[in-house]
Design a protein around this motif. Structure first.
Motif, PDB file in Angstrom:
ATOM      1  N   GLY A 269       0.800  -1.233   0.022  1.00 43.67           N
ATOM      2  CA  GLY A 269      -0.081  -0.095  -0.118  1.00 43.67           C
ATOM      3  C   GLY A 269       0.919   1.250   0.043  1.00 43.67           C
ATOM      4  O   GLY A 269       0.410   2.483  -0.073  1.00 43.67           O
ATOM      5  N   ARG A 270       2.027   1.131  -0.046  1.00 43.03           N
ATOM      6  CA  ARG A 270       2.920   2.266  -0.177  1.00 43.03           C
ATOM      7  C   ARG A 270       3.668   2.357  -1.369  1.00 43.03           C
ATOM      8  O   ARG A 270       3.572   1.517  -2.459  1.00 43.03           O
ATOM      9  N   CYS A 271       4.037   3.703  -1.805  1.00 41.60           N
ATOM     10  CA  CYS A 271       4.572   3.777  -3.167  1.00 41.60           C
ATOM     11  C   CYS A 271       6.065   4.064  -3.158  1.00 41.60           C
ATOM     12  O   CYS A 271       6.585   4.342  -2.259  1.00 41.60           O
ATOM     13  N   ILE A 272       6.592   3.624  -4.420  1.00 39.92           N
ATOM     14  CA  ILE A 272       7.897   3.994  -4.672  1.00 39.92           C
ATOM     15  C   ILE A 272       7.986   5.150  -5.824  1.00 39.92           C
ATOM     16  O   ILE A 272       7.084   5.343  -6.867  1.00 39.92           O
ATOM     17  N   GLU A 273       8.974   6.220  -5.597  1.00 34.23           N
ATOM     18  CA  GLU A 273       9.065   7.399  -6.479  1.00 34.23           C
ATOM     19  C   GLU A 273      10.229   6.950  -7.464  1.00 34.23           C
ATOM     20  O   GLU A 273      11.352   6.798  -7.181  1.00 34.23           O
ATOM     21  N   ILE A 274      10.014   7.074  -8.782  1.00 32.60           N
ATOM     22  CA  ILE A 274      11.130   6.726  -9.688  1.00 32.60           C
ATOM     23  C   ILE A 274      11.848   8.030 -10.124  1.00 32.60           C
ATOM     24  O   ILE A 274      11.009   8.988 -10.282  1.00 32.60           O
ATOM     25  N   LEU A 275      13.140   8.128  -9.835  1.00 29.24           N
ATOM     26  CA  LEU A 275      13.880   9.352 -10.241  1.00 29.24           C
ATOM     27  C   LEU A 275      14.669   9.218 -11.543  1.00 29.24           C
ATOM     28  O   LEU A 275      14.594  10.257 -12.246  1.00 29.24           O
TER      29      LEU A 275
END
Length: 302
Positions: A269-275
């Motif tokens: 339920g948590r997100c990863i941010e792509i850089l």
């Protein structure tokens, strides 16, 4: 015996400490570079040529011609660092046998990709092991080990680069122990062994049903090579850098675009941010650069 840059510091430190390296065995030259027409030499070969050391590049390690040439050097010891599997007729040739440097604390992470798998699994420590070769891969008796920490945000590339220096000093200590006849071999415990199999395109695909932390470790574990990947629409993206986000979404694999930022929901339920990523057919770039000229709609990862 070695091929990539990882092997060069071991060769260098042995030479600088007075050991007589009579020959180097490395991979054959290959075509590559721009247009695929440039003849590329291994890092080990480049070093050996510069140092004036004989270079052998056999295609067949069992060929009579190669074996005869290898015997002619009358080597006391063979040292293997990131080369290839050797037939027994080769590794059993020298009086002192053949030793290998492996990028893990054996018996953990036996196999072709020990650094990658240690980072992927969230390990906080790894190391190097020198051991005497025998039939089964990475199972020989241990001579020496040294530990190396893994930072929580470190990727495989930085661990690899730090490990090169540690591997060289450990190899020097190992050869000195052998020279002095002061080796105490330690038999590996197969019951606690783990494996680090070779990486292929199919097993570098990101599984967003895993937790955010597992996805994060997977990305940094495959960075900068070969690169973790996923598909959004018809385009495949290799992802090289990401950060953990506090954004919440219970739908694993859901893509969110907020201005010039890209988030993907994970299984907890948590997100990863792509850089940083490399879109298929394009160069590596920051996500914000790509989103300035391309539209990625909120959708599911394919």
């Amino acid at each position: 015996m070695g091929t990539p840059a990882f092997a060069v510091p071991c060769l260098d430190i042995l030479i600088k400490n007075g050991f007589d390296v009579v020959a180097v065995i490395t991979a054959t030259d290959s075509l590559g570079g721009r247009g695929g027409k440039q003849l590329l030499q291994s890092d080990v070969k480049k070093y050996a040529v510069e140092a004036g050391i004989d270079v052998l590049q056999p295609t067949n390690l069992k060929s009579p011609e190669f074996l005869e040439q290898l015997r002619s050097y009358k080597a006391d010891l063979q040292v293997v660092v990131a080369f290839r599997m050797l037939p027994e007729v080769v590794w059993d040739m020298p009086a002192m046998g053949t030793i290998n440097l492996h990028g893990s604390l054996l018996p953990k992470y036996r196999g072709a990709a020990p650094i990658h798998h240690a980072v992927i699994n969230g390990e906080t420590e790894t190391g190097v092991t020198t051991f005497r070769l025998k039939h089964a891969i990475d199972t020989g008796d241990i001579i020496r080990q040294a530990t190396l920490s893994i930072g929580p945000d470190e990727n495989t590339g930085s661990v690899h680069d730090r490990m090169m220096a540690l591997g060289a000093t450990t190899m020097l200590e190992t050869v000195q122990l052998l020279e002095n006849g002061d080796v105490q071999y330690v038999v590996q415990n197969d019951d606690v062994a783990s494996h680090a199999p070779k990486l292929f395109h199919h097993n570098c695909k990101i599984d967003f049903t895993q937790s955010r932390d597992e996805v994060y470790n997977f990305i940094r574990g495959l960075s900068p090579f070969p690169g973790a990947w996923c598909s959004i629409g018809a385009i495949e993206f290799k992802i090289y850098q990401a950060v953990k986000s506090d954004l919440q979404d219970q739908t694993a694999g859901k893509v969110h675009v907020d201005k010039n930022r890209l988030f993907i929901a994970c299984g907890d339920g948590r997100c990863i941010e792509i850089l940083t990523f490399k879109p298929q057919g394009n160069r590596m770039m920051e996500v914000s650069q790509y989103l300035n000229g391309h539209k990625i709609e909120d959708r599911m990862v394919d």
